[in-house]
Design an enzyme around this catalytic site. Structure first.
Site, mmCIF file in Angstrom:
data_model
loop_
_atom_site.group_PDB
_atom_site.id
_atom_site.type_symbol
_atom_site.label_atom_id
_atom_site.label_comp_id
_atom_site.label_asym_id
_atom_site.label_seq_id
_atom_site.Cartn_x
_atom_site.Cartn_y
_atom_site.Cartn_z
ATOM 1 C CD GLU A 170 73.344 45.736 -71.551
ATOM 2 O OE1 GLU A 170 72.566 44.924 -71.011
ATOM 3 O OE2 GLU A 170 72.977 46.523 -72.446
ATOM 4 C CG ASP A 299 63.066 56.766 -72.693
ATOM 5 O OD1 ASP A 299 62.701 56.078 -71.727
ATOM 6 O OD2 ASP A 299 63.919 56.387 -73.511
#
Length: 434
Positions: A170, A299
């Protein structure tokens, strides 16, 4: 309320915020702790770095997101946990007692043992990171505009993104569009033949977590944008002058690190067993083995979904785990039976490659191209935290679509303040035209 159980949540990312929302208004005392005062929508952080969006478009003050009588928000930096005394330790010595602790501290980038590279290759995890990258990208064009030295111009206009996961893909696509469509038309002296955007990856493919067909499409879409995709080319050295890619030296003034990640050091705070990426290995209810009153989500947690395949570090996992842990804690407080083990509902994975190109994997349904881009846009708008953010992002995207412009092309001196100029390469101008 003095006899209520005290729940401390560390981190205001997707997981921490989901847990806090689920506990708001319940019969317990909740303290939400973070070193910043805002929730950051990290999936769109690269758009701040490439001047598509402004910081306020993707960040919202935490105190305005969630309000409840039983919720206290504390801005503090956590430095450890006293497990025996059940106290969260902060840098300002304002320690916080807890009955239940939820660790949602997120992840940071790993340089695979080459920590010195961090001095020359900024990462993308915070608003400060994004603004530093934006400052460097835009100032490179300003310097190239007035330079007469071809070698220096080539170095200024060579942008290298390391890591071909979703963030790297991206970022590379956004840098290419910023450089080729939004900037070159506004700079009269820049020759586009000097412009290079490289995406480098040590592995054999980009977007390795996606099906092969979508990965191949993403690579082709990047090349259509003019991005040079280098696969199977490990980075050997990064300096302030460029990068050693395999046996090839590439001079560059802008190297952006989007490669491996590792959990922040919460495992060391509590002496827990950690996976290779330093994430805490958790039980099937997201609690920490040996410390049932401590939970780890997002995470910072290694949750083995099936066999040896941990859940990915993406927003839907963190949000679902946050809501689940809140439910599990409430069941304990209320003396109800334990909740069933956590089970992740896969909402799919997505990545966008510039204007009108994206890939989306929803299991049986796989999208690419303009259809994938529409799906990606809709999902990200819906995931934004509030109506103001959705409206602002939608308007900026619409502006960029119709004009190919960038609404946040401001040089504010962020990088200059962090790294005082020592030569002509750090000569800043101010440019605000969109």
């Amino acid at each position: 309320m003095s006899t209520s159980k005290r729940i401390v949540i560390v981190g205001t990312g997707f997981g921490g915020l989901a847990a806090a929302k689920a506990l708001a208004g319940k019969a317990c005392e909740v303290t939400l702790v973070d070193r910043s005062n805002h929730h950051l929508f990290q999936p769109l952080l690269y758009q701040v770095a490439t001047a598509m969006l402004s910081p306020a478009d993707i960040a919202t003050a935490t105190r305005t997101i969630i309000r409840a009588q039983n919720l206290r928000i504390v801005m503090a930096e956590v430095i450890g946990v006293d497990v025996n005394k059940k106290r969260l330790l902060t840098k300002t010595n304002d320690d916080l007692p807890y009955d239940y602790l939820v660790l949602a501290t997120g992840a940071d980038y790993s340089f695979f043992g080459n920590d010195e590279w961090a001095l020359h290759a900024p990462v993308l995890k915070s608003l400060e990171d994004a603004l530093t990258i934006r400052e460097k990208l835009l100032s490179n064009f300003e310097q190239a505009e007035r330079s007469k030295d071809v070698a220096r111009i080539q170095k200024l206009l060579t942008f290298i993104v390391v890591g071909a996961g979703p963030t790297g893909v991206e970022m590379a696509g956004a840098v290419a569009e910023l450089a080729k469509t939004a900037l070159t038309r506004d700079f009269k002296s820049i020759d586009t033949k000097h412009l290079r955007i490289l995406l480098v990856e040590a592995g054999s493919t980009a977007l390795s977590a996606f099906p092969e067909g979508l990965s191949s499409y993403a690579i082709q879409a990047l090349r259509t944008l003019g991005v040079e995709v280098h696969l199977g080319r490990p980075v050997k050295t990064i300096t302030d002058s460029g990068i050693m890619l395999g046996n090839t030296w590439i001079a560059s003034n802008s190297v952006i690190w989007c490669a491996g990640t590792q959990a922040r050091p919460a495992a060391t705070w509590i002496g827990a067993e950690a996976a290779r990426n330093k994430a805490i290995i958790v039980n099937d209810d997201c609690s920490v083995p040996g410390n049932p009153e401590i939970f780890a989500i997002g995470d910072v947690a290694c949750y083995q979904a099936d066999l040896n395949r941990p859940l990915p570090g993406i927003a839907p996992v963190a949000k679902q785990q946050g809501a689940y842990v809140a439910k599990a804690i409430l069941a304990r407080i209320q003396g109800k039976p334990s909740v069933p083990p956590f089970k992740y509902r896969n909402w799919g994975t997505m990545a966008v490659i510039g204007r009108s190109h994206a890939v989306a994997d929803f299991g049986k349904i796989r999208l690419k191209g303009f259809t994938g881009w529409l799906a990606w846009s809709l999902v990200h708008l819906l995931l934004l935290i509030d109506f103001r953010s959705r409206t602002s992002v939608y308007l900026n995207w619409s502006w960029a679509w119709f004009t190919r412009g960038r609404s946040a092309r401001l040089l504010t001196g962020v990088q200059r303040k962090k790294n005082p100029p020592s030569n002509a390469d750090y000569d800043y101008a101010t440019e605000s035209k969109s």
